[in-house]
Design an enzyme around this catalytic site. Structure first.
Site, PDB file in Angstrom:
ATOM      1  N   GLU A 124       0.818  -1.216   0.000  1.00 34.82           N
ATOM      2  CA  GLU A 124       0.000   0.000   0.000  1.00 34.82           C
ATOM      3  C   GLU A 124       0.855   1.271   0.000  1.00 34.82           C
ATOM      4  O   GLU A 124       0.501   2.253  -0.646  1.00 34.82           O
ATOM      5  CB  GLU A 124      -0.951  -0.003   1.195  1.00 34.82           C
ATOM      6  CG  GLU A 124      -2.113  -0.966   1.036  1.00 34.82           C
ATOM      7  CD  GLU A 124      -3.088  -0.916   2.200  1.00 34.82           C
ATOM      8  OE1 GLU A 124      -4.236  -0.508   2.001  1.00 34.82           O
ATOM      9  OE2 GLU A 124      -2.672  -1.297   3.316  1.00 34.82           O
ATOM     10  N   GLU A 146      -4.978  -9.445   2.914  1.00 35.63           N
ATOM     11  CA  GLU A 146      -5.817  -9.229   4.096  1.00 35.63           C
ATOM     12  C   GLU A 146      -7.080 -10.082   4.123  1.00 35.63           C
ATOM     13  O   GLU A 146      -7.554 -10.457   5.201  1.00 35.63           O
ATOM     14  CB  GLU A 146      -6.195  -7.751   4.201  1.00 35.63           C
ATOM     15  CG  GLU A 146      -5.066  -6.848   4.711  1.00 35.63           C
ATOM     16  CD  GLU A 146      -4.099  -6.404   3.630  1.00 35.63           C
ATOM     17  OE1 GLU A 146      -3.246  -5.548   3.905  1.00 35.63           O
ATOM     18  OE2 GLU A 146      -4.185  -6.933   2.492  1.00 35.63           O
TER      19      GLU A 146
END
Length: 429
Positions: A124, A146
């Site tokens: 990210e 995730e």
């Protein structure tokens, strides 16, 4: 040098390119911790204030670039999720995403020089940089895993990834949690350039100095992105995505992270990035407060770490033999009786409690890890011991009384159930 500064080593060259190496002391791998976030904030402040800095190359001083979140921080998030308000959780959990947005909006270019594995928050931060260069090494993997912990990437990952690589590939990566190799990342536009390990920093510096714009594609005036083959204006968008990616009704019903990720992508698709990221964090906060996310994080991340270190998950380990055989036998017996899933969960959980009663299980929270990884208990329930704790004695006894008509022995309430529940469970330290 302060503790926070020691997490990121910096040096500036004659051209004004600041090389920032993430290198957390005493760790084999970099992970996002509170200390690293503080160090990143200090770095961003310096870049904004120091006229000598013309551009930034962000890399790692370790063999991996950055692999997700710190164990202690994830534990703290899950604990706070039980007590904090939505506003408090938004402020707490949204800190990293706000830092990434500052990087993205910087008038000085940031280039990620990815020298190794980049997962979760590690990818990210790369997505928030203005360009990405990666070592041409087949061992390097880039991804947002995730979903495998019942969560979603909450620092802008659900917004930037599909805009960058296209909606179909972006959704596939988000909803499978699968990573891609360096060359595949280049092919889909996730990274801008491949480089040899020896040339990585030079290539990244050259790209940083030649950057013609510091505005991300989604921040360009009038920016829009094609959602084809999906129609995001229709209520049926979720169904179309689930069908395209072969998500079953069972997955969607039992694992709320799938719908949460789709909600982030579909609902944020036409919003400005700041607004879309805030919306993503709202959804993340609700997701982390869901028992399923808590179960999966504790069992598949927090407690799995300790079980692995202790060697309890080896094929010839005690949890992988006695306990799993016992759970498997109870599950198969319940299936043969035509029991529904809730009855199968109950029978298998009782088998686990009996195994604990007889001294075969010393740490129930670690036994949960073995049960889930062994395929004998669904991840959403967290394992047989988490299941009985969350259900509570009264509910278990009531349901057992009904199910006993199918098999009195299988659904007999274990004698020491109350003792186990009084003992409680916890994420392993």
């Amino acid at each position: 040098m302060s503790m926070n500064e020691s997490n990121i080593q910096t040096e500036i060259d004659a051209d004004g390119v600041l090389l920032a190496r993430i290198d957390m002391p005493g760790r084999s791998m970099n992970v996002f911790s509170r200390g690293l976030m503080d160090a990143l904030e200090q770095l961003i402040d310096r870049v904004e204030q120091d006229a000598a800095v013309k551009a930034v190359v962000l890399t790692s001083g370790k063999s991996a670039f950055l692999a997700g979140a710190d164990l202690d921080m994830i534990r703290m998030f899950t604990e706070r999720a039980r007590t904090d308000t939505s506003e408090q959780l938004h402020e707490l959990c949204g800190h990293l995403g706000r830092l990434f947005r500052r990087i993205e909006l910087s008038r000085k270019p940031y280039v990620a020089a990815i020298n190794g594995l980049a997962l979760g928050g590690g990818l990210e931060v790369c997505l928030a940089c203005h360009a990405r260069v990666v070592v041409d090494d087949p061992a390097i993997q880039l991804g947002l895993p995730e979903i495998k912990l019942g969560l979603l990437p909450g620092a802008g990952g659900t917004q930037r990834l599909p805009r960058l690589v296209g909606i179909s590939k972006g959704l596939s990566m988000l909803l499978s949690g699968d990573s891609v190799s360096a060359r595949d990342a280049s092919a889909i536009g996730l990274v801008d350039e491949l480089a040899s390990r020896e040339q990585l920093l030079e290539v990244a510096k050259r790209r940083a100095l030649s950057a013609s714009t510091m505005v991300a594609p989604w921040d360009q005036p009038g920016a829009s992105f094609d959602s084809a083959p999906f129609d995001f204006t229709r209520m049926a968008a979720f169904d179309a995505i689930a069908s395209a990616l072969n998500l079953s009704d069972y997955q969607l019903q039992r694992y709320p992270a799938y719908e949460a990720i789709m909600d982030c992508v579909v609902g944020g698709w036409n919003l400005p990035m700041t607004e879309a990221s805030d919306r993503e964090m709202d959804i993340f906060v609700e997701l982390i407060r869901d028992p399923v996310a808590g179960n999966m994080v504790r069992t598949l991340f927090l407690n799995r770490q300790k079980a692995t270190k202790l060697g309890l998950l080896a094929a010839d380990g005690p949890l992988a033999t006695t306990l799993l055989q016992r759970l498997g036998a109870a599950r198969d017996r319940a299936r043969a009786l035509g029991c529904d899933e809730d009855e199968i969960l109950l029978a298998t959980a009782f088998a686990g409690v009996r195994s604990w009663q007889e001294g075969e299980v010393a740490q129930p929270e670690l036994a949960d890890v073995a049960a889930v990884l062994g395929g004998l208990y669904p991840a959403f329930a967290g394992g047989p011991f988490t299941y009985v704790k969350q259900q509570g004695a009264d509910a278990l006894q009531t349901r057992a009384a009904v199910a006993a008509s199918k098999d009195a022995d299988l659904f007999a309430v274990p004698a020491q159930l109350q003792q186990l529940l009084a003992q409680g469970l916890q994420a392993a330290a």
